[in-house]
Design a protein around this motif. Structure first.
Motif, short mmCIF file in Angstrom:
data_model
loop_
_atom_site.label_atom_id
_atom_site.label_comp_id
_atom_site.label_asym_id
_atom_site.label_seq_id
_atom_site.Cartn_x
_atom_site.Cartn_y
_atom_site.Cartn_z
N PRO A 143 0.81 -1.23 0.00
CA PRO A 143 0.00 0.00 0.00
C PRO A 143 0.84 1.27 0.00
CG PRO A 143 -0.84 -1.58 1.59
CD PRO A 143 0.48 -2.13 1.12
N TYR A 144 0.31 2.29 -0.69
CA TYR A 144 0.96 3.59 -0.62
C TYR A 144 0.83 4.16 0.79
CZ TYR A 144 1.13 3.67 -5.74
OH TYR A 144 1.39 3.36 -7.06
N SER A 145 1.72 5.04 1.12
CA SER A 145 1.66 5.71 2.42
C SER A 145 0.35 6.50 2.53
CB SER A 145 2.85 6.66 2.58
OG SER A 145 2.71 7.46 3.74
N THR A 146 -0.11 6.69 3.75
CA THR A 146 -1.29 7.53 3.98
C THR A 146 -0.90 9.01 4.11
OG1 THR A 146 -1.11 7.14 6.36
CG2 THR A 146 -2.56 5.67 5.10
N ASP A 147 0.41 9.29 4.12
CA ASP A 147 0.89 10.67 4.21
C ASP A 147 1.03 11.26 2.81
OD1 ASP A 147 2.29 12.94 5.69
OD2 ASP A 147 3.83 12.35 4.25
N TYR A 148 0.41 12.41 2.58
CA TYR A 148 0.38 13.02 1.25
C TYR A 148 1.78 13.28 0.70
CZ TYR A 148 -0.22 16.40 -2.48
OH TYR A 148 -0.15 17.04 -3.69
N ASN A 149 2.63 13.91 1.48
CA ASN A 149 3.96 14.26 1.00
C ASN A 149 4.80 13.03 0.65
OD1 ASN A 149 3.64 17.06 1.14
ND2 ASN A 149 4.23 17.13 3.29
N THR A 150 4.64 11.98 1.47
CA THR A 150 5.38 10.74 1.20
C THR A 150 4.96 10.13 -0.12
OG1 THR A 150 5.61 10.31 3.57
CG2 THR A 150 5.94 8.44 2.08
N VAL A 151 3.65 10.16 -0.40
CA VAL A 151 3.16 9.61 -1.67
C VAL A 151 3.51 10.53 -2.82
CG1 VAL A 151 1.10 8.97 -2.98
CG2 VAL A 151 1.27 8.37 -0.57
N ALA A 152 3.15 11.80 -2.71
CA ALA A 152 3.29 12.73 -3.83
C ALA A 152 4.75 12.96 -4.23
CB ALA A 152 2.62 14.06 -3.48
N TYR A 153 5.62 13.15 -3.24
CA TYR A 153 7.00 13.52 -3.55
C TYR A 153 7.99 12.39 -3.26
CZ TYR A 153 4.70 18.00 -3.63
OH TYR A 153 3.83 19.02 -3.93
N GLY A 154 7.46 11.21 -3.07
CA GLY A 154 8.30 10.03 -2.86
C GLY A 154 7.85 8.90 -3.75
N GLU A 155 6.87 8.12 -3.29
CA GLU A 155 6.46 6.90 -3.99
C GLU A 155 5.93 7.18 -5.40
OE1 GLU A 155 5.04 4.56 0.07
OE2 GLU A 155 3.65 5.85 -1.02
N ALA A 156 4.96 8.06 -5.53
CA ALA A 156 4.36 8.33 -6.83
C ALA A 156 5.35 8.99 -7.79
CB ALA A 156 3.12 9.21 -6.68
N GLN A 157 6.13 9.94 -7.29
CA GLN A 157 7.10 10.62 -8.14
C GLN A 157 8.15 9.65 -8.66
OE1 GLN A 157 9.19 13.85 -6.27
NE2 GLN A 157 10.14 14.53 -8.19
N THR A 158 8.68 8.81 -7.78
CA THR A 158 9.69 7.83 -8.19
C THR A 158 9.14 6.87 -9.23
OG1 THR A 158 10.81 7.96 -6.05
CG2 THR A 158 11.23 6.00 -7.40
N GLU A 159 7.93 6.39 -9.02
CA GLU A 159 7.33 5.46 -9.99
C GLU A 159 7.11 6.12 -11.34
OE1 GLU A 159 4.90 2.55 -6.86
OE2 GLU A 159 3.80 3.96 -8.13
N ALA A 160 6.64 7.36 -11.33
CA ALA A 160 6.41 8.07 -12.59
C ALA A 160 7.72 8.32 -13.33
CB ALA A 160 5.68 9.38 -12.33
N GLU A 161 8.75 8.72 -12.62
CA GLU A 161 10.03 9.04 -13.25
C GLU A 161 10.72 7.80 -13.81
OE1 GLU A 161 11.19 13.03 -10.62
OE2 GLU A 161 12.08 11.09 -10.13
N THR A 162 10.44 6.65 -13.23
CA THR A 162 11.07 5.40 -13.69
C THR A 162 10.13 4.55 -14.54
OG1 THR A 162 10.42 4.25 -11.65
CG2 THR A 162 12.59 5.33 -11.67
#
Length: 264
Positions: A143-162
């Protein structure tokens, strides 16, 4: 059978009774809920309302001599709790919703949706209620984090860039029975979440039609168009419509009625 809706309050139960001639045996009947978190159903047809929302209970009768083998009932759960329970009688020889009206002539519909904040889930459930379609929630296996910043500027950003394809939780074994797929999702980093790509690339979508429906709190139509192009690249062999970019229920309802249900 015409569309049947059970209006239940959280905490209540109803048992679905199959009415058929000749008599059918318990082993011939299978019950299934489209959303167990809203309403679960036991092997004997006992429906338990769990939380506010809508779920479809399908009832399949496997017995020689029955022209139609699937009945269905929609459970609309409201907040609150009541002590009452009861039985609901259902015919076994009946048409499922996908065999009625415009949707019947154009094939079964699946509403697949990814939702982190809940907005796309709300849109998807409104469409499911409008169409009687089957549903599948696209969720990342981890599961993605429930924290917005962790998802937006960590998990989601990394996945999109790669251009990642993270594994998804409990994927459908097949989508072969569906001719149309309504795909609901938010815009993440100028495109669809990468889990949507995982879902699309997991199946043979040849000959199917996909209808994107997206929304965003900060992105505009240019990012939506990028997401549609992403979907076209992932959904090999499918026809991907231009879809609609909005949160407005009236516009989405009109799009479903005038495009999804009427298209050939």
């Amino acid at each position: 059978m015409q569309k049947k809706t059970l209006k239940m309050e959280t905490g209540t139960t109803k048992t679905l009774k199959i009415r058929a001639t000749p008599a059918i045996k318990e082993k011939d009947i299978t019950f299934k809920s489209s959303d167990k978190k809203v309403a679960s159903v036991s092997a004997k047809g006992k429906v338990t309302a769990k939380k506010e929302g809508t779920a479809k209970i399908s009832v399949t009768v496997k017995k020689k001599g029955y022209k139609k083998k699937t009945a269905w009932v929609k459970v609309s759960v409201s907040a609150g709790k009541a002590e009452s329970s009861g039985d609901e009688e259902m015919p076994a020889e009946t048409n499922p919703p996908e065999e009625q009206g415009d949707a019947a002539n154009n094939g079964k519909i699946l509403v697949a949706y990814f939702s982190w904040s809940g907005t796309s889930e709300r849109i998807a459930k409104n469409i499911i209620e409008q169409t009687g379609a089957d549903s599948f929630r696209i969720e990342r296996a981890v599961p993605y984090s429930t924290d917005y910043n962790t998802v937006a500027y960590g998990e989601a950003q990394t996945e999109a860039e790669t251009n990642a394809r993270p594994p998804i939780r409990d994927p459908l074994a097949s989508v072969a029975e569906y001719k149309k797929i309504v795909l609901c999702y938010p815009i993440w980093w100028h495109t669809a979440p990468m889990t949507v790509g995982t879902f699309l690339e997991s199946y043979d979508l040849t000959g199917k039609t996909i209808y994107p429906i997206s929304q965003s709190a900060s992105m505009d139509t240019s990012q939506y168009e990028e997401s549609v192009e992403f979907i076209r690249n992932c959904a090999k062999g499918a026809v991907v419509e231009n879809g609609i970019f909005t949160k407005e229920d009236d516009r989405i309802r009109s799009y479903i009625q005038n495009t999804v249900l009427k298209s050939q």
